[in-house]
Design a protein around this motif. Structure first.
Motif, PDB file in Angstrom:
ATOM      1  N   ASP A 150      20.789 -13.619 -56.784  1.00 39.81           N
ATOM      2  CA  ASP A 150      21.658 -14.605 -56.140  1.00 39.81           C
ATOM      3  C   ASP A 150      21.418 -14.634 -54.633  1.00 39.81           C
ATOM      4  O   ASP A 150      21.430 -15.696 -54.009  1.00 39.81           O
ATOM      5  CB  ASP A 150      23.132 -14.293 -56.404  1.00 39.81           C
ATOM      6  CG  ASP A 150      23.569 -14.684 -57.799  1.00 39.81           C
ATOM      7  OD1 ASP A 150      22.826 -15.430 -58.471  1.00 39.81           O
ATOM      8  OD2 ASP A 150      24.662 -14.260 -58.213  1.00 39.81           O
ATOM      9  N   MET A 151      21.179 -13.482 -54.063  1.00 46.79           N
ATOM     10  CA  MET A 151      20.905 -13.419 -52.626  1.00 46.79           C
ATOM     11  C   MET A 151      19.580 -14.097 -52.297  1.00 46.79           C
ATOM     12  O   MET A 151      19.472 -14.810 -51.290  1.00 46.79           O
ATOM     13  CB  MET A 151      20.893 -11.973 -52.145  1.00 46.79           C
ATOM     14  CG  MET A 151      22.247 -11.302 -52.226  1.00 46.79           C
ATOM     15  SD  MET A 151      22.200  -9.577 -51.747  1.00 46.79           S
ATOM     16  CE  MET A 151      22.625  -9.743 -50.020  1.00 46.79           C
ATOM     17  N   GLN A 152      18.590 -13.914 -53.150  1.00 47.78           N
ATOM     18  CA  GLN A 152      17.301 -14.564 -52.928  1.00 47.78           C
ATOM     19  C   GLN A 152      17.417 -16.080 -53.040  1.00 47.78           C
ATOM     20  O   GLN A 152      16.812 -16.818 -52.257  1.00 47.78           O
ATOM     21  CB  GLN A 152      16.268 -14.054 -53.922  1.00 47.78           C
ATOM     22  CG  GLN A 152      15.794 -12.650 -53.620  1.00 47.78           C
ATOM     23  CD  GLN A 152      14.788 -12.152 -54.628  1.00 47.78           C
ATOM     24  OE1 GLN A 152      14.898 -12.437 -55.823  1.00 47.78           O
ATOM     25  NE2 GLN A 152      13.824 -11.396 -54.162  1.00 47.78           N
ATOM     26  N   LYS A 153      18.208 -16.557 -54.000  1.00 43.83           N
ATOM     27  CA  LYS A 153      18.424 -17.998 -54.134  1.00 43.83           C
ATOM     28  C   LYS A 153      19.142 -18.555 -52.910  1.00 43.83           C
ATOM     29  O   LYS A 153      18.783 -19.621 -52.401  1.00 43.83           O
ATOM     30  CB  LYS A 153      19.232 -18.295 -55.390  1.00 43.83           C
ATOM     31  CG  LYS A 153      18.470 -18.066 -56.671  1.00 43.83           C
ATOM     32  CD  LYS A 153      19.365 -18.265 -57.880  1.00 43.83           C
ATOM     33  CE  LYS A 153      18.658 -17.828 -59.141  1.00 43.83           C
ATOM     34  NZ  LYS A 153      19.542 -17.865 -60.307  1.00 43.83           N
ATOM     35  N   ALA A 154      20.132 -17.838 -52.418  1.00 43.61           N
ATOM     36  CA  ALA A 154      20.860 -18.264 -51.221  1.00 43.61           C
ATOM     37  C   ALA A 154      19.923 -18.271 -50.016  1.00 43.61           C
ATOM     38  O   ALA A 154      19.986 -19.175 -49.172  1.00 43.61           O
ATOM     39  CB  ALA A 154      22.044 -17.353 -50.969  1.00 43.61           C
TER      40      ALA A 154
ATOM     41  N   ALA B 146      21.687  -7.812 -44.948  1.00 41.30           N
ATOM     42  CA  ALA B 146      22.371  -7.344 -46.153  1.00 41.30           C
ATOM     43  C   ALA B 146      21.375  -7.071 -47.276  1.00 41.30           C
ATOM     44  O   ALA B 146      21.510  -6.085 -48.007  1.00 41.30           O
ATOM     45  CB  ALA B 146      23.412  -8.362 -46.600  1.00 41.30           C
ATOM     46  N   MET B 147      20.361  -7.928 -47.409  1.00 40.41           N
ATOM     47  CA  MET B 147      19.360  -7.729 -48.456  1.00 40.41           C
ATOM     48  C   MET B 147      18.572  -6.452 -48.201  1.00 40.41           C
ATOM     49  O   MET B 147      18.226  -5.731 -49.133  1.00 40.41           O
ATOM     50  CB  MET B 147      18.428  -8.930 -48.538  1.00 40.41           C
ATOM     51  CG  MET B 147      19.091 -10.162 -49.112  1.00 40.41           C
ATOM     52  SD  MET B 147      18.042 -11.624 -49.047  1.00 40.41           S
ATOM     53  CE  MET B 147      16.912 -11.269 -50.378  1.00 40.41           C
TER      54      MET B 147
ATOM     55  N   TYR C 125      27.910 -11.519 -53.421  1.00 35.36           N
ATOM     56  CA  TYR C 125      26.915 -11.951 -54.393  1.00 35.36           C
ATOM     57  C   TYR C 125      26.952 -11.038 -55.612  1.00 35.36           C
ATOM     58  O   TYR C 125      27.281  -9.867 -55.505  1.00 35.36           O
ATOM     59  CB  TYR C 125      25.517 -11.929 -53.754  1.00 35.36           C
ATOM     60  CG  TYR C 125      25.386 -12.917 -52.626  1.00 35.36           C
ATOM     61  CD1 TYR C 125      25.085 -14.243 -52.876  1.00 35.36           C
ATOM     62  CD2 TYR C 125      25.578 -12.529 -51.315  1.00 35.36           C
ATOM     63  CE1 TYR C 125      24.975 -15.155 -51.851  1.00 35.36           C
ATOM     64  CE2 TYR C 125      25.466 -13.438 -50.267  1.00 35.36           C
ATOM     65  CZ  TYR C 125      25.168 -14.743 -50.552  1.00 35.36           C
ATOM     66  OH  TYR C 125      25.071 -15.646 -49.525  1.00 35.36           O
ATOM     67  N   ARG C 126      26.594 -11.594 -56.761  1.00 37.51           N
ATOM     68  CA  ARG C 126      26.602 -10.803 -58.001  1.00 37.51           C
ATOM     69  C   ARG C 126      25.440  -9.832 -58.061  1.00 37.51           C
ATOM     70  O   ARG C 126      25.574  -8.709 -58.516  1.00 37.51           O
ATOM     71  CB  ARG C 126      26.563 -11.723 -59.216  1.00 37.51           C
ATOM     72  CG  ARG C 126      27.860 -12.453 -59.452  1.00 37.51           C
ATOM     73  CD  ARG C 126      27.752 -13.319 -60.656  1.00 37.51           C
ATOM     74  NE  ARG C 126      26.831 -14.417 -60.299  1.00 37.51           N
ATOM     75  CZ  ARG C 126      26.520 -15.419 -61.088  1.00 37.51           C
ATOM     76  NH1 ARG C 126      27.014 -15.464 -62.296  1.00 37.51           N
ATOM     77  NH2 ARG C 126      25.709 -16.370 -60.692  1.00 37.51           N
ATOM     78  N   ASP C 127      24.272 -10.304 -57.618  1.00 38.79           N
ATOM     79  CA  ASP C 127      23.097  -9.444 -57.662  1.00 38.79           C
ATOM     80  C   ASP C 127      22.069  -9.919 -56.639  1.00 38.79           C
ATOM     81  O   ASP C 127      22.289 -10.877 -55.906  1.00 38.79           O
ATOM     82  CB  ASP C 127      22.493  -9.400 -59.065  1.00 38.79           C
ATOM     83  CG  ASP C 127      22.140 -10.777 -59.625  1.00 38.79           C
ATOM     84  OD1 ASP C 127      22.165 -11.751 -58.872  1.00 38.79           O
ATOM     85  OD2 ASP C 127      21.826 -10.849 -60.826  1.00 38.79           O
ATOM     86  N   TYR C 128      20.957  -9.231 -56.588  1.00 37.95           N
ATOM     87  CA  TYR C 128      19.913  -9.510 -55.611  1.00 37.95           C
ATOM     88  C   TYR C 128      19.296 -10.887 -55.826  1.00 37.95           C
ATOM     89  O   TYR C 128      18.916 -11.562 -54.870  1.00 37.95           O
ATOM     90  CB  TYR C 128      18.858  -8.408 -55.685  1.00 37.95           C
ATOM     91  CG  TYR C 128      17.905  -8.385 -54.522  1.00 37.95           C
ATOM     92  CD1 TYR C 128      18.307  -7.902 -53.286  1.00 37.95           C
ATOM     93  CD2 TYR C 128      16.602  -8.841 -54.657  1.00 37.95           C
ATOM     94  CE1 TYR C 128      17.442  -7.873 -52.209  1.00 37.95           C
ATOM     95  CE2 TYR C 128      15.722  -8.814 -53.592  1.00 37.95           C
ATOM     96  CZ  TYR C 128      16.151  -8.337 -52.368  1.00 37.95           C
ATOM     97  OH  TYR C 128      15.290  -8.317 -51.298  1.00 37.95           O
TER      98      TYR C 128
ATOM     99  N   LEU D 242      25.953  -6.186 -51.164  1.00 39.53           N
ATOM    100  CA  LEU D 242      26.120  -7.497 -51.797  1.00 39.53           C
ATOM    101  C   LEU D 242      27.186  -8.353 -51.114  1.00 39.53           C
ATOM    102  O   LEU D 242      27.425  -9.475 -51.525  1.00 39.53           O
ATOM    103  CB  LEU D 242      26.470  -7.328 -53.278  1.00 39.53           C
ATOM    104  CG  LEU D 242      25.368  -6.700 -54.134  1.00 39.53           C
ATOM    105  CD1 LEU D 242      25.860  -6.532 -55.566  1.00 39.53           C
ATOM    106  CD2 LEU D 242      24.108  -7.521 -54.108  1.00 39.53           C
ATOM    107  N   ARG D 243      27.822  -7.834 -50.065  1.00 37.31           N
ATOM    108  CA  ARG D 243      28.836  -8.597 -49.324  1.00 37.31           C
ATOM    109  C   ARG D 243      28.260  -8.949 -47.955  1.00 37.31           C
ATOM    110  O   ARG D 243      27.804  -8.090 -47.223  1.00 37.31           O
ATOM    111  CB  ARG D 243      30.111  -7.800 -49.157  1.00 37.31           C
ATOM    112  CG  ARG D 243      31.181  -8.519 -48.329  1.00 37.31           C
ATOM    113  CD  ARG D 243      32.398  -7.657 -48.167  1.00 37.31           C
ATOM    114  NE  ARG D 243      33.052  -7.492 -49.444  1.00 37.31           N
ATOM    115  CZ  ARG D 243      34.162  -8.139 -49.805  1.00 37.31           C
ATOM    116  NH1 ARG D 243      34.716  -8.977 -48.977  1.00 37.31           N
ATOM    117  NH2 ARG D 243      34.695  -7.934 -50.981  1.00 37.31           N
TER     118      ARG D 243
END
Length: 84
Positions: free
Chosen positions: A46-50, A22-23, A41-44, A28-29
């Motif tokens: 948030d994806m990096q933190k996850a 997804a990244m 996810y709200r933004d990139y 973002l889903r």
């Protein structure tokens, strides 16, 4: 989570693969690994933190299974001599 530690580890690795896909595509889903829904996810960032969280959880489970933590080299030093 799943029944055994090995199943938990496999599930987390599938989640990481889906998150990486997804990244890479900019979506973002992310669908959950077990087909139980999706995460938006709200933004990139948030994806990096996850992703960091997933990697740390995978590392902890892997260390628990193997008995030894994995270490990453921060610096590689190469020493050589010339042949002339």
């Amino acid at each position: 989570m799943a029944d055994t530690t090995e199943q938990d580890l496999a599930k987390l690795r599938r989640q990481l693969v889906r998150l990486d896909d997804a990244m890479g595509s900019g979506v973002l889903r992310v669908e959950q690994a077990d087909g139980g829904g999706s995460t938006v996810y709200r933004d990139y960032d948030d994806m990096q933190k996850a992703r960091r969280d997933l990697v740390s959880r995978i590392s902890a489970l892997d260390a628990k299974l193997s008995g030894t933590p994995r270490r990453r080299a921060r610096r590689v030093v190469m020493i050589g001599s010339s042949g002339f």
